[in-house]
Design an enzyme around this catalytic site. Structure first.
Site, PDB file in Angstrom:
ATOM      1  N   GLU A 260      68.020  55.107  50.664  1.00 43.39           N
ATOM      2  CA  GLU A 260      67.849  53.913  51.504  1.00 43.39           C
ATOM      3  C   GLU A 260      68.083  54.279  52.959  1.00 43.39           C
ATOM      4  O   GLU A 260      69.225  54.543  53.334  1.00 43.39           O
ATOM      5  CB  GLU A 260      68.828  52.823  51.042  1.00 43.39           C
ATOM      6  CG  GLU A 260      68.557  52.385  49.603  1.00 43.39           C
ATOM      7  CD  GLU A 260      69.498  51.290  49.086  1.00 43.39           C
ATOM      8  OE1 GLU A 260      70.377  50.851  49.826  1.00 43.39           O
ATOM      9  OE2 GLU A 260      69.334  50.883  47.934  1.00 43.39           O
ATOM     10  N   HIS A 281      67.820  46.158  50.341  1.00 44.64           N
ATOM     11  CA  HIS A 281      69.210  45.950  49.887  1.00 44.64           C
ATOM     12  C   HIS A 281      69.823  44.700  50.542  1.00 44.64           C
ATOM     13  O   HIS A 281      70.823  44.790  51.253  1.00 44.64           O
ATOM     14  CB  HIS A 281      70.063  47.200  50.176  1.00 44.64           C
ATOM     15  CG  HIS A 281      71.222  47.333  49.229  1.00 44.64           C
ATOM     16  ND1 HIS A 281      71.677  48.547  48.775  1.00 44.64           N
ATOM     17  CD2 HIS A 281      72.014  46.400  48.644  1.00 44.64           C
ATOM     18  CE1 HIS A 281      72.710  48.354  47.957  1.00 44.64           C
ATOM     19  NE2 HIS A 281      72.922  47.055  47.864  1.00 44.64           N
TER      20      HIS A 281
END
Ligand code: NAD
Length: 307
Positions: A260, A281
């Protein structure tokens, strides 16, 4: 007494900063701190507060000679070497339960978005392409929930009210919780082969890493949708990519990635697919959950300090 040195290494709600500053703490707020800098400076801190961005690996924790408490302002502790922390008697606390509703609502939103092809249709409409697409109802279908904990139950309650059947798989079978939604605990294989929508809501640990690999993917009912808001590492991503390309899995919606932001080519290929929805997220990223995360983390932190 000497003020405790606190390092906050990820972006947190201002409520947390204000509350800490009001008390006997020297707070250093470095929401973008890089791991090299963290490693070089961690020795002076008694308490570290982090979210999911910062990784507290053993090599960093080895330098944390004064560290007593790691406070995870969130749920999963998979970004912390908890085994090593334990061996050094460093306490790890979390904000368990703080984002349950937010993640549950996101799960349902992602499921409906996949079933109705909402994202591509929105893009089309904005580009002057006015074409109807036929989707599916959730009502009358079966949901399979892998990891029936707090978020699993909260999601199941909404799905039940939409008219779905609930199946669940968990290493700990909470019978009272499953009764609340009139569901059943089944084996992983039964869940995979009978569910139209599969929700992955399991904690990431050694026991759940890659629990969905080739062998499991083979069992998945053809044309089912997969929603993952827990951690990407529970799925073998390359295998998932194959099953998405073959159409065996009709769509994948995820709030979490292996990196990420994504770095690997296969990962970028996967998220570029029209039948894949990705959010960065944001499961706990609501006004309400962020406030609760700050409150729960601080309450647990203060309780731990006064023990
Ligand atoms: P929870 O602890 O209440 O539930 C997790 C469940 O997983 C438990 O019932 C546990 O028994 C089960 N489990 C653990 N290992 C397993 C295994 N190997 N096989 C089957 N079941 C297993 O946690 P929760 O509050 O429901 O949160 C679940 C996860 O969601 C967190 O661990 C976190 O990774 C993720 N999460 C993501 C976001 C986000 O922003 N996307 C926000 C909050 C939580």
């Amino acid at each position: 007494t000497k003020k405790k040195n606190v390092l906050i290494c990820d972006k947190v709600d201002s409520l947390m900063l204000d509350e800490l500053k009001k008390r006997e703490f020297d707070v250093n707020y470095e929401p973008e701190i890089a791991s090299m800098k963290l490693k070089d400076s961690i020795e002076k801190y008694d308490i570290v507060i982090l979210r999911s961005r910062t990784k507290l690996t053993q090599d960093i924790l080895e330098k944390a000679v004064n560290l007593k408490i790691i406070a995870r302002a969130g749920i999963g502790v998979d970004n912390i070497d908890t085994k090593y922390a334990k061996s050094r008697n460093i306490q790890v606390i979390t904000a368990a339960g703080s984002s349950t509703h937010s993640v549950a609502e996101l799960n349902v939103a992602l499921a409906v978005s996949l079933a109705r092809n909402l994202i591509p249709l929105d893009i089309n409409s904005k580009n002057g392409i006015w074409i109807k697409d036929t989707g599916f109802e959730l009502s009358g279908k079966t949901s399979g929930i892998i990891g029936f904990g707090r978020i699993g139950l909260s999601t199941a309650k909404i799905l039940k009210s939409i008219g779905m059947e609930i199946l669940a798989y968990d290493i700990f079978e909470n019978q009272e919780a499953i009764k609340e939604v009139g569901g059943h605990f089944v084996s992983m294989n039964e869940l995979l082969s009978n569910s139209d929508f599969i929700f992955i809501l399991v904690t990431l640990s050694d026991s759940s890493s890659n629990i969905i690999g080739e062998e499991q993917m083979k069992m998945v009912k053809s044309g089912s949708f997969l929603i993952n808001t827990s951690r990407s590492e529970v799925i073998d991503g390359r295998v998932l990519l194959n099953y998405l390309e073959s159409g065996r899995i009709k769509g994948y919606a995820t709030d979490v990635l292996w990196n990420e932001p994504p770095t690997e080519e296969w990962e970028k290929t996967l998220i570029s697919k029209p039948n894949v929805i990705v959010t960065p997220h944001i499961g706990a990223q609501t006004v309400e959950a962020q406030k609760r995360v700050a409150e729960y983390t601080l309450n647990n932190l203060f309780a731990k300090i006064s023990e």
